[in-house]
Design an enzyme around this catalytic site. Structure first.
Site, PDB file in Angstrom:
ATOM      1  N   GLU A   5       0.821  -1.216   0.000  1.00  0.00           N
ATOM      2  CA  GLU A   5       0.000   0.000   0.000  1.00  0.00           C
ATOM      3  C   GLU A   5       0.857   1.270   0.000  1.00  0.00           C
ATOM      4  OE1 GLU A   5      -2.943  -0.532  -0.662  1.00  0.00           O
ATOM      5  OE2 GLU A   5      -3.655  -2.360   0.334  1.00  0.00           O
ATOM      6  N   HIS A  19      -2.867   2.129   8.438  1.00  0.00           N
ATOM      7  CA  HIS A  19      -3.933   1.296   7.868  1.00  0.00           C
ATOM      8  C   HIS A  19      -4.109   0.061   8.738  1.00  0.00           C
ATOM      9  CE1 HIS A  19      -6.286  -1.183   5.216  1.00  0.00           C
ATOM     10  NE2 HIS A  19      -5.301  -2.001   4.929  1.00  0.00           N
ATOM     11  N   HIS A  31      -7.000  -3.279  10.004  1.00  0.00           N
ATOM     12  CA  HIS A  31      -8.201  -4.059   9.682  1.00  0.00           C
ATOM     13  C   HIS A  31      -9.075  -4.115  10.931  1.00  0.00           C
ATOM     14  CE1 HIS A  31      -5.978  -6.308   6.167  1.00  0.00           C
ATOM     15  NE2 HIS A  31      -6.055  -5.004   5.972  1.00  0.00           N
ATOM     16  N   GLU A  69     -17.686  12.107  22.522  1.00  0.00           N
ATOM     17  CA  GLU A  69     -16.363  12.635  22.166  1.00  0.00           C
ATOM     18  C   GLU A  69     -16.076  12.537  20.661  1.00  0.00           C
ATOM     19  OE1 GLU A  69     -13.341  13.242  24.626  1.00  0.00           O
ATOM     20  OE2 GLU A  69     -15.146  14.076  25.538  1.00  0.00           O
ATOM     21  N   HIS A 108     -12.810  -3.993   4.051  1.00  0.00           N
ATOM     22  CA  HIS A 108     -11.355  -4.140   4.134  1.00  0.00           C
ATOM     23  C   HIS A 108     -10.769  -3.510   5.414  1.00  0.00           C
ATOM     24  CE1 HIS A 108      -7.245  -4.001   1.885  1.00  0.00           C
ATOM     25  NE2 HIS A 108      -7.070  -3.890   3.182  1.00  0.00           N
TER      26      HIS A 108
HETATM   27  P1  13P Z   1       1.102  -5.487   3.067  1.00  0.00           P
HETATM   28  O1  13P Z   1       1.545  -6.726   3.802  1.00  0.00           O
HETATM   29  O2  13P Z   1       1.681  -5.443   1.669  1.00  0.00           O
HETATM   30  O3  13P Z   1       1.380  -4.242   3.857  1.00  0.00           O
HETATM   31  O4  13P Z   1      -0.467  -5.607   2.854  1.00  0.00           O
HETATM   32  C1  13P Z   1      -1.335  -5.753   3.946  1.00  0.00           C
HETATM   33  C2  13P Z   1      -2.650  -5.093   3.724  1.00  0.00           C
HETATM   34  O5  13P Z   1      -3.359  -4.857   4.673  1.00  0.00           O
HETATM   35  C3  13P Z   1      -3.055  -4.727   2.352  1.00  0.00           C
HETATM   36  O6  13P Z   1      -4.144  -3.846   2.355  1.00  0.00           O
HETATM   37 ZN    ZN Z   2      -5.330  -4.001   4.270  1.00  0.00          ZN
END
Ligand code: 13P
Ligand code: ZN
Length: 274
Positions: free
Chosen positions: A116, A139, A141, A169, A210
């Site tokens: 990413e 980023h 999940h 908040e 995602h």
């Molecule tokens: P990477 O291992 O390449 O960072 O990818 C993980 C991910 O969450 C892709 O969206």
């Molecule tokens: Zn991801």
């Protein structure tokens, strides 16, 4: 100073480990980047090497030309960052044109920056243009936020308003709101363009089915932002599992009163009548 002893490297590793502990980084899920300050690079200069070949970023970020970034590696596990940092993370330098990078530290076992990287660098570029102080893009999940992308309309308005209502908040922590990216193939320029467009207005973008992208000035603010959004998402998931509608909630006028008291501006587009 040894690279691993530098406070920004320690702060980066701590965020990665905190994210792992939260359960937001199964396997190699998630990635993190930090735009390193010039004085921080000066402090570790002896530990960097400049022999690696230049590689295409997959996007063009001319405003970041010549800058250094600490990033997680592609396929690397947040779970391992504390135990094997030199294998899991690395520092890259962006070339003078802003379209290639080379590794100057870390990722020692042939690793590469996160897939990413285009999203991270394009987001950091948009943020730098608006406010020099922004340095972190994260980023993750986050479980409950992802769950909501199956039941809420995939609009900035619905996600912002529903999450604002979950904790008083929230509008103070993310007054600009949250952007939503429809499902897209991850790991390339197209999703990077879509996300960085949202980052012009917001510090948080949701990737449908995602995860979440957050931007901030430092590790505390960026992790705190992700944590606040995910906590609100968890409350909404709990609420929806008890009953499909709310018996009572925070009203548009309550939000306006809150904005006045906390001196934040809440865009009226999120304060619609339901
Ligand atoms: P990477 O291992 O390449 O960072 O990818 C993980 C991910 O969450 C892709 O969206
Ligand atoms: Zn991801």
């Amino acid at each position: 100073m040894k690279v691993l002893d530098a406070p920004f490297v320690q702060g980066f590793m701590r965020l990665a480990d905190d994210g792992w502990q939260m359960g937001w980084h199964e396997r190699n899920g998630g990635n993190l980047s930090y735009r390193v300050k010039a004085e921080e690079i000066k402090g570790i200069r002896d530990g960097l090497c400049g022999d690696d070949a230049w590689q295409p970023i997959g996007a063009s970020v001319p405003l970041l030309a010549g800058e250094y970034f600490l990033v997680t590696g592609s396929g690397k596990y947040f779970r391992n960052v504390m135990r094997a940092p030199e294998d899991s993370i690395g520092i890259i330098e962006v070339d003078a044109a802003g379209d290639h990078y080379r590794i100057v530290w870390g990722l020692v076992n042939g690793g590469k920056p996160t897939s990413e990287l285009p999203s991270h660098l394009m987001n950091l570029e948009v943020k730098k243009k608006r406010d020099e102080k922004y340095r972190v893009v994260y980023h993750c999940h986050a479980t409950n936020l992802i769950a909501l992308t199956f039941v809420l309309p995939l609009t900035d308005e619905a996600f912002t308003r529903e999450l604002w209502e979950m904790a008083t908040e929230c509008p103070v922590v993310f007054p600009d709101g949250i952007g939503v990216v429809d499902w897209m193939v991850p790991g390339g320029r197209d999703i990077a363009v879509a996300t960085s467009r949202l980052m012009e207005s917001y510090d948080v973008a949701v990737w449908a089915h995602h995860g979440m992208f957050c931007a901030g000035e430092d590790f505390d603010l960026t992790f705190g932002l992700a944590h606040t959004v995910e906590k609100a998402a968890e409350i909404l998931v709990k609420m929806l599992s008890m009953r499909p509608d709310k018996r009572q909630t925070i009203t548009p006028q309550n939000f306006r009163d809150l904005a006045a008291a906390f001196k934040v501006e809440l865009p009226e587009k999120f304060l619609y009548e339901k």
